[in-house]
Design an enzyme around this catalytic site. Sequence first.
Site, PDB file in Angstrom:
ATOM      1  N   SER A  66      15.945  17.885 -17.412  1.00  0.00           N
ATOM      2  CA  SER A  66      15.104  19.079 -17.390  1.00  0.00           C
ATOM      3  C   SER A  66      15.710  20.164 -18.264  1.00  0.00           C
ATOM      4  CB  SER A  66      14.959  19.592 -15.962  1.00  0.00           C
ATOM      5  OG  SER A  66      14.257  20.829 -15.943  1.00  0.00           O
ATOM      6  N   HIS A  70       0.836  -1.211   0.000  1.00  0.00           N
ATOM      7  CA  HIS A  70       0.000   0.000   0.000  1.00  0.00           C
ATOM      8  C   HIS A  70       0.871   1.262   0.000  1.00  0.00           C
ATOM      9  CE1 HIS A  70      -3.735  -2.288   1.052  1.00  0.00           C
ATOM     10  NE2 HIS A  70      -2.828  -3.089   1.626  1.00  0.00           N
ATOM     11  N   GLU A 106      10.898   5.270 -18.249  1.00  0.00           N
ATOM     12  CA  GLU A 106       9.770   6.031 -18.790  1.00  0.00           C
ATOM     13  C   GLU A 106       9.514   5.652 -20.242  1.00  0.00           C
ATOM     14  OE1 GLU A 106      10.530  10.053 -16.067  1.00  0.00           O
ATOM     15  OE2 GLU A 106      11.366   9.901 -18.090  1.00  0.00           O
ATOM     16  N   LYS A 125      19.246  17.951 -13.025  1.00  0.00           N
ATOM     17  CA  LYS A 125      18.153  16.999 -12.787  1.00  0.00           C
ATOM     18  C   LYS A 125      18.326  15.779 -13.688  1.00  0.00           C
ATOM     19  CE  LYS A 125      13.146  16.872 -12.107  1.00  0.00           C
ATOM     20  NZ  LYS A 125      12.777  15.704 -12.895  1.00  0.00           N
TER      21      LYS A 125
END
Length: 470
Positions: free
Chosen positions: A316, A186, A329, A322
């Site tokens: 980025s 969870h 992805e 970053k």
Amino acid sequence: MTMRIEQDSLGSKEVPIDAYYGLQTVRALENFPISGLRMHFKMVEATVMVKKAAALVNADLGLLKPEISRAIAAAADEVLAGKLRDQFIVEVYQMGAGTAFNMNVNEVLANRAIELLGGKKGDYAFAHPNDHVNMAQSTNDVFPTAMRMAARMLFAELLPVLKDLEQVFREKAKEFDGILKSARTHLQDAVPIRLGQEFAAYAVTIGKCQERIAAAARSLEELGIGGSASGTGLNTHPQYRAKLVEYLRTWTRIEWSNAPDMREAMQSNLPIAEASSVLRLLALELTRICNDLRLLTSGPTTGFAEIAMPAVQPGSSIMPGKINPSMAEMLNMVCFQVIGNDLTVAMAVQAGQLELNVMMPVMAYNLHESIEILKNAIRVFIDRCVSGIVADANRCRRYAEGSMALATALNMYIGYARAAEVVKRALREQKTVIDVVRDEKLLTEVQIAEILVPLKLTEPGLPGKRDESS
């Protein structure tokens, strides 16, 4: 552009004089300017193999002149060697059943055969697209046969890549086996687990997907070639279909077989649906695994940051330094495409009517695309992501030792309710479970050492009890 004139049952039309395709391909270009997408070249190769085999079999059976058969076979060999690829130009979204695609192949092979026989393109007295290249065939048995063959051959390229992915997960499982961390259920703290155990589970999943894909690949080996227009075998020699499949087996070293019922093989695209479905299952599992890895690498200061993926590209356009989980992805997006492709295949498969399913071009394109993009995406995911994953063992251990879920090991000693009170106090006072247990003298130091050792809690057994099975 210099043109030649060709004629068919609808009339005459100009064809570029240097083109190996012919009039029916020109008509398809005019009628279907839809997407610019073309069939996977493996589909072209499979169709060309069928044409070559048909030419040789028909010559063996005395139905086709040997010189025409040899010329068609030689033209086919050139295509299979990578030549004339720019001549297969029919749109994916075309007339039903793939007739335009089949005729595109027939015309290219015929016109190249004509040249090999000493003629000029368009002089179909030498070699005719329908009468010679398409002899004993119909689009209705050629297209589904080639569609299955192409998918089966593409699966042969995908399976080794999946095997590599399974292996790299196993290697990471071994590398990370000693790294203790907190499990999460969870998305909340759970009992301890080893990072290597998580990666080992990923390897098992990929192994199971391979088994399902291998089974689907075998179902694609049953071919309905020889069924002709309606699965009855009209205009084919009784020995034709068996001899043709024997040629295909020899060339590809794949155990193709004749479908027991040619009508069923033409009416039903169950093997195509099965092939697409197992790719969907693979995509679902890969999506889940990528989501896990993206969570585990989240941060580097405000997330889990238990692992780090290789930096492959700045993450980025505005935030300096970053780094994103770019390869995971990418694989996520590929998986989403595969899942969408499967829906298209499913809708096309159920759209068959009576003796034929005319929606085969769209199911072929989507199935073959799914295999291709998965193969390519998984390969770079292995090379540019999974192989280079590193773990932050100290961070993982801090999470494990600070997890409130350690209290689970107390259940059999102080009971669930009392253990829950320990957790509440630990959270309230920002202490560890072990700190509270000591404060309240719930266990002796010896018991703590035996019961609340996180690493010991990552294997089957009763906390604090010696394994008596040995």
